[in-house]
Design a protein around this motif. Structure first.
Motif, short mmCIF file in Angstrom:
data_model
loop_
_atom_site.label_atom_id
_atom_site.label_comp_id
_atom_site.label_asym_id
_atom_site.label_seq_id
_atom_site.Cartn_x
_atom_site.Cartn_y
_atom_site.Cartn_z
N LYS A 52 0.84 -1.21 0.00
CA LYS A 52 0.00 0.00 0.00
C LYS A 52 0.87 1.25 0.00
N MET A 53 1.95 1.24 0.78
CA MET A 53 2.86 2.38 0.82
C MET A 53 3.53 2.58 -0.54
N TYR A 55 2.34 1.71 -3.43
CA TYR A 55 1.32 2.21 -4.33
C TYR A 55 1.14 3.72 -4.15
N GLN A 56 1.00 4.16 -2.91
CA GLN A 56 0.83 5.60 -2.63
C GLN A 56 2.04 6.38 -3.13
N SER A 60 0.18 7.01 -6.96
CA SER A 60 -0.88 7.98 -6.70
C SER A 60 -0.61 9.23 -7.53
N TYR A 62 -0.77 13.09 -8.99
CA TYR A 62 -0.71 14.47 -8.50
C TYR A 62 -0.63 15.40 -9.69
N CYS A 71 2.14 10.58 -12.08
CA CYS A 71 2.50 9.92 -10.82
C CYS A 71 4.01 9.72 -10.85
N SER A 168 1.84 14.71 1.05
CA SER A 168 0.40 14.45 0.98
C SER A 168 -0.07 13.95 2.33
N TYR A 170 -2.04 11.69 2.79
CA TYR A 170 -2.22 10.25 2.65
C TYR A 170 -0.89 9.50 2.61
N GLY A 171 0.20 10.23 2.50
CA GLY A 171 1.53 9.64 2.39
C GLY A 171 2.31 10.32 1.28
N LYS A 173 4.54 11.18 -1.94
CA LYS A 173 4.57 10.66 -3.31
C LYS A 173 5.90 11.03 -3.94
#
Length: 190
Positions: A52-53, A55-56, A60, A62, A71, A168, A170-171, A173
């Motif tokens: 998940k990290m 992926y972010q 993700s 921007y 991304c 971010s 959310y984490g 990027k």
């Protein structure tokens, strides 16, 4: 992996990215990086959380020019222009402070000068002959555990691994990650 559009990910794109991450996470170099980052308390030990990290961090979207148009993975590994293909003007290679003028089979990093749409980019440095998982792991390692500038020795080359973050809630990027060749120290190359 095909280039992704700047809009929301479609189901097939998400599945493609998921398969890519599963594949890259199964490589010894990426497993080493995960273990190292866990030991340094930079990431969680759970493989699903690490995925998940990643992926972010890498996938993700921007804003660079327009809303959600790129991304980190696209910027670092694919390039961002979806049009005007074939308009890169190669200006030649540069090897700072090197004692030989020809690129050999032993060279693993190269600095080049390119022209794009009438503008000359000063210097672009790239690894040659390395695996995609090596670069993905290297940039992930320094993005998570390093600074913006990370000077290291790689196979006789002094290299600055540059990592730029997009913050971010959310984490973080990847804004960009790339090598910058500083010097070559292995003088016995022919």
């Amino acid at each position: 992996m095909g280039a992704m559009d700047g809009g929301s990910h479609h189901l097939m794109e998400r599945q493609e990215v998921s398969r890519f991450l599963d594949t890259i996470m199964a490589t010894p170099v990426m497993q080493y990086v995960h273990k190292y980052l866990v030991e340094k308390d930079k990431v969680k030990p759970d493989a699903y959380e690490f995925k998940k990290m990643l992926y972010q961090m890498w996938f993700s979207f921007y804003r660079r020019e327009t809303q959600n148009d790129t991304c980190g993975f696209e910027h670092v590994f694919l390039g961002e222009s979806k049009e005007d293909k074939g308009h890169v003007d190669y200006k030649g290679f540069l090897k700072p402070r090197s004692h030989h003028e020809q690129v050999t089979d032993e060279d693993r990093i190269l600095s080049v000068q390119l022209g794009w749409k009438g503008e000359v980019k000063d210097v672009t440095t790239m690894f040659i002959g390395t695996s995609p998982e090596f670069e993905f792991a290297l940039y992930t390692l320094y993005f998570q555990a390093g600074d913006e500038n990370n000077v290291v020795m790689i196979d006789g080359y002094e290299v600055d691994i540059r990592c730029y973050k997009i913050r971010s809630k959310y984490g973080d990027k990847v804004g960009s990650c790339f090598p910058e060749l500083l010097t070559e120290h292995n003088d016995d190359r022919s």
